[in-house]
Design an enzyme around this catalytic site. Structure first.
Site, PDB file in Angstrom:
ATOM      1  N   LYS A   1      30.645  71.548 -10.219  1.00 51.06           N
ATOM      2  CA  LYS A   1      29.739  72.706 -10.228  1.00 51.06           C
ATOM      3  C   LYS A   1      29.200  73.002 -11.629  1.00 51.06           C
ATOM      4  O   LYS A   1      28.085  73.483 -11.766  1.00 51.06           O
ATOM      5  CB  LYS A   1      30.414  73.940  -9.626  1.00 51.06           C
ATOM      6  CG  LYS A   1      30.637  73.795  -8.124  1.00 51.06           C
ATOM      7  CD  LYS A   1      30.808  75.103  -7.401  1.00 51.06           C
ATOM      8  CE  LYS A   1      30.796  74.849  -5.882  1.00 51.06           C
ATOM      9  NZ  LYS A   1      31.012  76.028  -5.093  1.00 51.06           N
TER      10      LYS A   1
ATOM     11  N   LYS B   1      29.267  65.791   0.421  1.00 45.41           N
ATOM     12  CA  LYS B   1      29.692  66.914   1.272  1.00 45.41           C
ATOM     13  C   LYS B   1      28.483  67.720   1.761  1.00 45.41           C
ATOM     14  O   LYS B   1      27.551  67.949   0.984  1.00 45.41           O
ATOM     15  CB  LYS B   1      30.614  67.801   0.423  1.00 45.41           C
ATOM     16  CG  LYS B   1      31.240  68.955   1.151  1.00 45.41           C
ATOM     17  CD  LYS B   1      32.116  69.768   0.196  1.00 45.41           C
ATOM     18  CE  LYS B   1      31.365  70.911  -0.428  1.00 45.41           C
ATOM     19  NZ  LYS B   1      32.007  72.221  -0.392  1.00 45.41           N
TER      20      LYS B   1
ATOM     21  N   LYS C   1      25.960  74.266   1.047  1.00 48.67           N
ATOM     22  CA  LYS C   1      24.917  75.304   1.038  1.00 48.67           C
ATOM     23  C   LYS C   1      23.924  75.053  -0.082  1.00 48.67           C
ATOM     24  O   LYS C   1      22.763  75.413   0.007  1.00 48.67           O
ATOM     25  CB  LYS C   1      25.545  76.664   0.746  1.00 48.67           C
ATOM     26  CG  LYS C   1      26.412  77.223   1.813  1.00 48.67           C
ATOM     27  CD  LYS C   1      27.044  78.512   1.259  1.00 48.67           C
ATOM     28  CE  LYS C   1      28.315  78.851   1.964  1.00 48.67           C
ATOM     29  NZ  LYS C   1      29.334  79.399   1.064  1.00 48.67           N
TER      30      LYS C   1
HETATM   31  N1  AQP Z   1      31.204  70.154   4.171  1.00 47.64           N
HETATM   32  C1  AQP Z   1      32.297  70.844   4.513  1.00 47.64           C
HETATM   33  N2  AQP Z   1      33.156  70.348   5.430  1.00 47.64           N
HETATM   34  C2  AQP Z   1      34.265  71.049   5.798  1.00 47.64           C
HETATM   35  N3  AQP Z   1      34.572  72.265   5.297  1.00 47.64           N
HETATM   36  C3  AQP Z   1      33.735  72.789   4.376  1.00 47.64           C
HETATM   37  N4  AQP Z   1      33.736  73.953   3.703  1.00 47.64           N
HETATM   38  C4  AQP Z   1      32.658  74.016   2.887  1.00 47.64           C
HETATM   39  N5  AQP Z   1      31.912  72.908   3.018  1.00 47.64           N
HETATM   40  C5  AQP Z   1      32.560  72.120   3.940  1.00 47.64           C
HETATM   41  C6  AQP Z   1      34.766  74.966   3.856  1.00 47.64           C
HETATM   42  O1  AQP Z   1      34.136  76.190   4.153  1.00 47.64           O
HETATM   43  C7  AQP Z   1      34.940  77.254   3.627  1.00 47.64           C
HETATM   44  C8  AQP Z   1      34.072  78.215   2.896  1.00 47.64           C
HETATM   45  O2  AQP Z   1      33.449  77.559   1.808  1.00 47.64           O
HETATM   46  P1  AQP Z   1      32.840  78.402   0.640  1.00 47.64           P
HETATM   47  O3  AQP Z   1      31.517  78.882   1.008  1.00 47.64           O
HETATM   48  O4  AQP Z   1      33.761  79.447   0.242  1.00 47.64           O
HETATM   49  O5  AQP Z   1      32.783  77.400  -0.558  1.00 47.64           O
HETATM   50  P2  AQP Z   1      32.206  75.976  -0.731  1.00 47.64           P
HETATM   51  O6  AQP Z   1      33.292  74.996  -0.385  1.00 47.64           O
HETATM   52  O7  AQP Z   1      31.734  75.945  -2.126  1.00 47.64           O
HETATM   53  O8  AQP Z   1      31.008  75.845   0.334  1.00 47.64           O
HETATM   54  P3  AQP Z   1      29.665  75.063   0.169  1.00 47.64           P
HETATM   55  O9  AQP Z   1      28.916  75.180   1.408  1.00 47.64           O
HETATM   56  O10 AQP Z   1      29.878  73.679  -0.331  1.00 47.64           O
HETATM   57  O11 AQP Z   1      28.907  75.908  -0.913  1.00 47.64           O
HETATM   58  P4  AQP Z   1      28.301  75.463  -2.265  1.00 47.64           P
HETATM   59  O12 AQP Z   1      27.131  74.624  -1.943  1.00 47.64           O
HETATM   60  O13 AQP Z   1      27.960  76.770  -2.903  1.00 47.64           O
HETATM   61  O14 AQP Z   1      29.355  74.706  -2.996  1.00 47.64           O
HETATM   62  C9  AQP Z   1      36.017  76.601   2.749  1.00 47.64           C
HETATM   63  O15 AQP Z   1      37.226  76.577   3.484  1.00 47.64           O
HETATM   64  C10 AQP Z   1      35.520  75.209   2.554  1.00 47.64           C
HETATM   65  O16 AQP Z   1      36.573  74.292   2.400  1.00 47.64           O
END
Ligand code: AQP
Length: 354
Positions: free
Chosen positions: A115, A217, A220
């Site tokens: 990040k 992955k 978002k």
């Molecule tokens: N691709 C994924 N597959 C399975 N689980 C996922 N999670 C996120 N992406 C995947 C799980 O969703 C929960 C909430 O995630 P979060 O929003 O708190 O944080 P994150 O992991 O940073 O989510 P994103 O979508 O990937 O956001 P950005 O793009 O901002 O980094 C967690 O349990 C996570 O494991």
């Protein structure tokens, strides 16, 4: 041997549209776990500041994640649903954990490296300390089980390290006050104040990958909306994204071995299995030997069948923000009571005067 009472905790950041990865990796598990467990589910709004400080639509994002929790089937009366900033004890315990965690441990966190990108000096201190706040989110309730996607595994290992060091460093204070319980760490019985949290990561899609690149992955923050299925996508968008999803020219294999080296095929089969609540082997038993031209329409139908009711309910709930805020306030009040009990005990263990 006494043991910690099982308690489930997890959180989701209000940082954009929730996608299928968040749903299959986290929210769907939240719903299943509430049947037999005491659960606390949190919209972790303070974490949302770590990568970007100013959010024009913070309140809407918080309500939208809450709406997703409720629409997916989380019972906010029986369990606790709230947003993190309503319970300042999370930040207070995080400070103590900042003093427990070692810089060497934090330096190993791969999510910070991903990040922060190349210009690490410009990343916020909050992004660096994120895993310490995450440990506090969980341990301020002394939660024992955390349903998350595979990407959070390293952070949960750090939460265990923090808990263990706190237990060891304050051992002489915990035992006489009788505040801890006996747990087994490996073969060793240990008197501990904080539990060793167990990640719950199983299932056929622990890490849902991008629809455009099976090695990345689903996220978002991916600039391409075609890379993910959002929970708010309508039927047409879901259909378009799955039809355009990257695949290879071969037919699907009949056994999971045949998915090796085919990340996009593996991802779509995993998504199908998770949505159908079955295994990849069962999906391949049905679709092995078929082309993607047959498999993709079946996946569209299944995704629409699962997501359309959630989508409709989220839209309905979002029309009444007052109701969502009341749910969060009620959850916040109940969470604060539990968190304050822990903090009073932690203050006593440390020796703060109160
Ligand atoms: N691709 C994924 N597959 C399975 N689980 C996922 N999670 C996120 N992406 C995947 C799980 O969703 C929960 C909430 O995630 P979060 O929003 O708190 O944080 P994150 O992991 O940073 O989510 P994103 O979508 O990937 O956001 P950005 O793009 O901002 O980094 C967690 O349990 C996570 O494991």
């Amino acid at each position: 041997m006494t043991e910690f009472k099982p308690l489930v905790f997890s959180g989701v950041q209000p940082t954009g549209n929730l996608h299928l990865g968040n749903y299959l990796g986290a929210i769907r598990k939240f719903v299943a776990l509430q049947e037999n467990n005491d659960c606390i589910y949190c919209v972790v709004d303070m974490h949302a500041l770590t990568a970007q400080l100013v959010h024009e639509d913070m309140a809407t994002q918080i309500r939208s994640i809450t709406a997703a929790f409720l629409a997916a089937g989380i019972d906010a009366k029986k369990h606790i649903v709230f947003n993190q900033s309503q319970v300042p004890q999370h930040a207070e315990l995080a400070w103590i954990f900042n003093c427990v965690a070692r810089i060497g441990w934090m330096n190993r966190m791969t999510q910070f490296k991903d990040k922060a990108g190349k210009d690490r000096e410009q990343a916020s201190l909050g992004l660096y300390a994120y895993p310490s706040l995450m440990a506090a989110d969980i341990l301020v309730y002394r939660a024992t089980h955390v349903p998350v996607g595979d990407d959070q595994k390293q952070h949960l290992e750090l939460a265990r390290d923090i808990a263990m060091k706190f237990n060891m460093d304050f051992h002489d204070k915990i035992v006489p006050t009788g505040l801890g319980v006996d747990i087994k760490v490996g073969e060793e019985p240990v008197h501990a104040y904080f539990p060793m949290v167990e990640p719950l990561i199983d299932g056929p899609a622990p890490r849902v990958m991008s629809l455009k690149d099976g090695t990345k992955k689903m996220s978002k923050s991916d600039p391409s909306d075609l890379s993910r299925i959002n929970l708010m996508d309508d039927q047409d968008a879901i259909s378009k994204k799955i039809r355009k999803a990257k695949t290879d020219p071969d037919a699907l294999p009949s056994e999971t071995e045949g998915l090796k080296g085919r990340p996009e095929a593996d991802n779509l089969v995993g998504i199908f299995a998770a949505l159908a609540d079955t295994s990849k082997a069962d999906v391949l038993a049905e679709f092995g030997g078929q082309q993607f031209s047959v498999f993709k329409p079946a996946l569209v139908d299944l995704a629409v069948e699962v997501l359309a009711p959630i989508n409709a309910e989220m839209r309905r709930l979002m029309e009444d923000p007052g109701h969502i805020d009341a749910v969060l306030r009620d959850g916040g009040e109940r969470a604060r009571v539990r968190a304050e009990k822990t903090m009073n005990e932690v203050r006593d263990i440390i020796g703060f005067v109160r």
